[in-house]
Design a protein around this motif. Structure first.
Motif, PDB file in Angstrom:
ATOM      1  N   MET A 284      -6.865  -8.331   0.932  1.00 12.22           N
ATOM      2  CA  MET A 284      -5.728  -7.955   1.759  1.00 12.22           C
ATOM      3  C   MET A 284      -4.887  -9.183   2.113  1.00 12.22           C
ATOM      4  N   LYS A 285      -5.564 -10.315   2.356  1.00 17.63           N
ATOM      5  CA  LYS A 285      -4.857 -11.540   2.720  1.00 17.63           C
ATOM      6  C   LYS A 285      -3.999 -12.033   1.556  1.00 17.63           C
ATOM      7  N   ASN A 286      -4.518 -11.960   0.313  1.00 19.18           N
ATOM      8  CA  ASN A 286      -3.753 -12.378  -0.860  1.00 19.18           C
ATOM      9  C   ASN A 286      -2.527 -11.514  -1.050  1.00 19.18           C
ATOM     10  N   LYS A 287      -2.668 -10.222  -0.789  1.00 21.71           N
ATOM     11  CA  LYS A 287      -1.548  -9.298  -0.908  1.00 21.71           C
ATOM     12  C   LYS A 287      -0.450  -9.661   0.089  1.00 21.71           C
ATOM     13  N   LYS A 288      -0.843 -10.009   1.286  1.00 21.24           N
ATOM     14  CA  LYS A 288       0.126 -10.386   2.317  1.00 21.24           C
ATOM     15  C   LYS A 288       0.811 -11.708   1.960  1.00 21.24           C
ATOM     16  N   ALA A 289       0.064 -12.666   1.449  1.00 23.94           N
ATOM     17  CA  ALA A 289       0.649 -13.954   1.047  1.00 23.94           C
ATOM     18  C   ALA A 289       1.632 -13.756  -0.093  1.00 23.94           C
ATOM     19  N   LEU A 290       1.275 -12.918  -1.061  1.00 22.31           N
ATOM     20  CA  LEU A 290       2.187 -12.619  -2.161  1.00 22.31           C
ATOM     21  C   LEU A 290       3.433 -11.915  -1.628  1.00 22.31           C
ATOM     22  N   GLY A 291       3.254 -11.045  -0.642  1.00 24.97           N
ATOM     23  CA  GLY A 291       4.385 -10.351  -0.029  1.00 24.97           C
ATOM     24  C   GLY A 291       5.359 -11.316   0.629  1.00 24.97           C
ATOM     25  N   TRP A 292       4.834 -12.311   1.347  1.00 23.27           N
ATOM     26  CA  TRP A 292       5.705 -13.308   1.978  1.00 23.27           C
ATOM     27  C   TRP A 292       6.440 -14.145   0.932  1.00 23.27           C
ATOM     28  N   GLY A 293       5.749 -14.489  -0.161  1.00 19.71           N
ATOM     29  CA  GLY A 293       6.411 -15.224  -1.248  1.00 19.71           C
ATOM     30  C   GLY A 293       7.538 -14.417  -1.860  1.00 19.71           C
ATOM     31  N   GLU A 294       7.302 -13.123  -2.081  1.00 18.29           N
ATOM     32  CA  GLU A 294       8.339 -12.247  -2.629  1.00 18.29           C
ATOM     33  C   GLU A 294       9.497 -12.095  -1.642  1.00 18.29           C
ATOM     34  N   LEU A 295       9.201 -12.033  -0.346  1.00 19.28           N
ATOM     35  CA  LEU A 295      10.236 -11.908   0.669  1.00 19.28           C
ATOM     36  C   LEU A 295      11.144 -13.135   0.665  1.00 19.28           C
ATOM     37  N   ILE A 296      10.548 -14.302   0.607  1.00 21.35           N
ATOM     38  CA  ILE A 296      11.332 -15.546   0.567  1.00 21.35           C
ATOM     39  C   ILE A 296      12.147 -15.616  -0.721  1.00 21.35           C
ATOM     40  N   LEU A 297      11.515 -15.311  -1.860  1.00 20.08           N
ATOM     41  CA  LEU A 297      12.229 -15.339  -3.134  1.00 20.08           C
ATOM     42  C   LEU A 297      13.377 -14.341  -3.139  1.00 20.08           C
ATOM     43  N   GLY A 298      13.137 -13.125  -2.650  1.00 18.68           N
ATOM     44  CA  GLY A 298      14.188 -12.108  -2.615  1.00 18.68           C
ATOM     45  C   GLY A 298      15.364 -12.523  -1.753  1.00 18.68           C
ATOM     46  N   THR A 299      15.076 -13.093  -0.585  1.00 19.25           N
ATOM     47  CA  THR A 299      16.149 -13.553   0.307  1.00 19.25           C
ATOM     48  C   THR A 299      16.960 -14.661  -0.352  1.00 19.25           C
TER      49      THR A 299
END
Length: 179
Positions: free
Chosen positions: A1-16
């Motif tokens: 679950m933690k890896n999924k959240k970290a990947l989510g934050w990376g995608e959020l930063i990249l998308g922005t």
């Protein structure tokens, strides 16, 4: 679950960052080509690294990973490094930026089976359409670099906005506590 959240934050930063770069490209299409080769190289590098990380995390978890994601990530990193090393030439941007488009789209298309499991059918089809359009644009820019050079500020801006929206949608799916 933690890896999924970290990947989510990376995608959020990249998308922005992709959305901001897309808006910049729309507002300044002529300077986008001359001054943004370094920025585009950085984005290609970051998205390639994220694709490779995605591959590694999925392989560690499931025992196999989408090889296209790894290949797309490596091609994105290579295109990013080439753009960073040859940033002074607008023609280099017209030649190497399509490699990143193609590599990024191939990597995203490789994610589709897993996206359907995590994000649902709607996001699956959105990602499928956006990345098929990206593949066509990448091939068009390779086939005719002059057309790419003339219109690429607007084409790049529009596609970067779509890529940014795609990354944000994936990030919100990963960060959703209900999933």
């Amino acid at each position: 679950m933690k890896n999924k959240k970290a990947l989510g934050w990376g995608e959020l930063i990249l998308g922005t960052l992709l959305i901001l770069l897309g808006i910049y490209s729309f507002l300044h299409p002529t300077t986008a080509l001359t001054g943004a080769a370094v920025v585009y190289g950085i984005f290609a590098l970051v998205s390639g690294v994220l694709d490779i990380v995605y591959y590694a995390k999925l392989e560690r978890r499931t025992g196999f990973g989408p090889v296209f994601s790894l290949v797309g990530g490596i091609l994105s990193v290579a295109a990013g490094l080439l753009l960073l090393n040859m940033a002074s030439g607008v023609w280099m941007l017209a030649l190497f930026f399509p490699l990143w488009f193609i590599a990024h789209c191939v990597a995203r298309l490789a994610h589709l089976p897993f996206l359907r499991m995590f994000a649902g059918t709607g996001y699956y089809y959105f990602t499928l359409v956006v990345n098929c359009i990206g593949l066509l644009l990448g091939v068009l820019m390779i086939v005719n670099p002059l057309v790419s050079l003339i219109s690429s500020g607007y084409v790049i801006g529009g596609y970067l906005l779509l890529l940014g929206l795609d990354s944000l949608a994936f990030a919100f799916t990963l960060l959703d506590p209900r999933r």
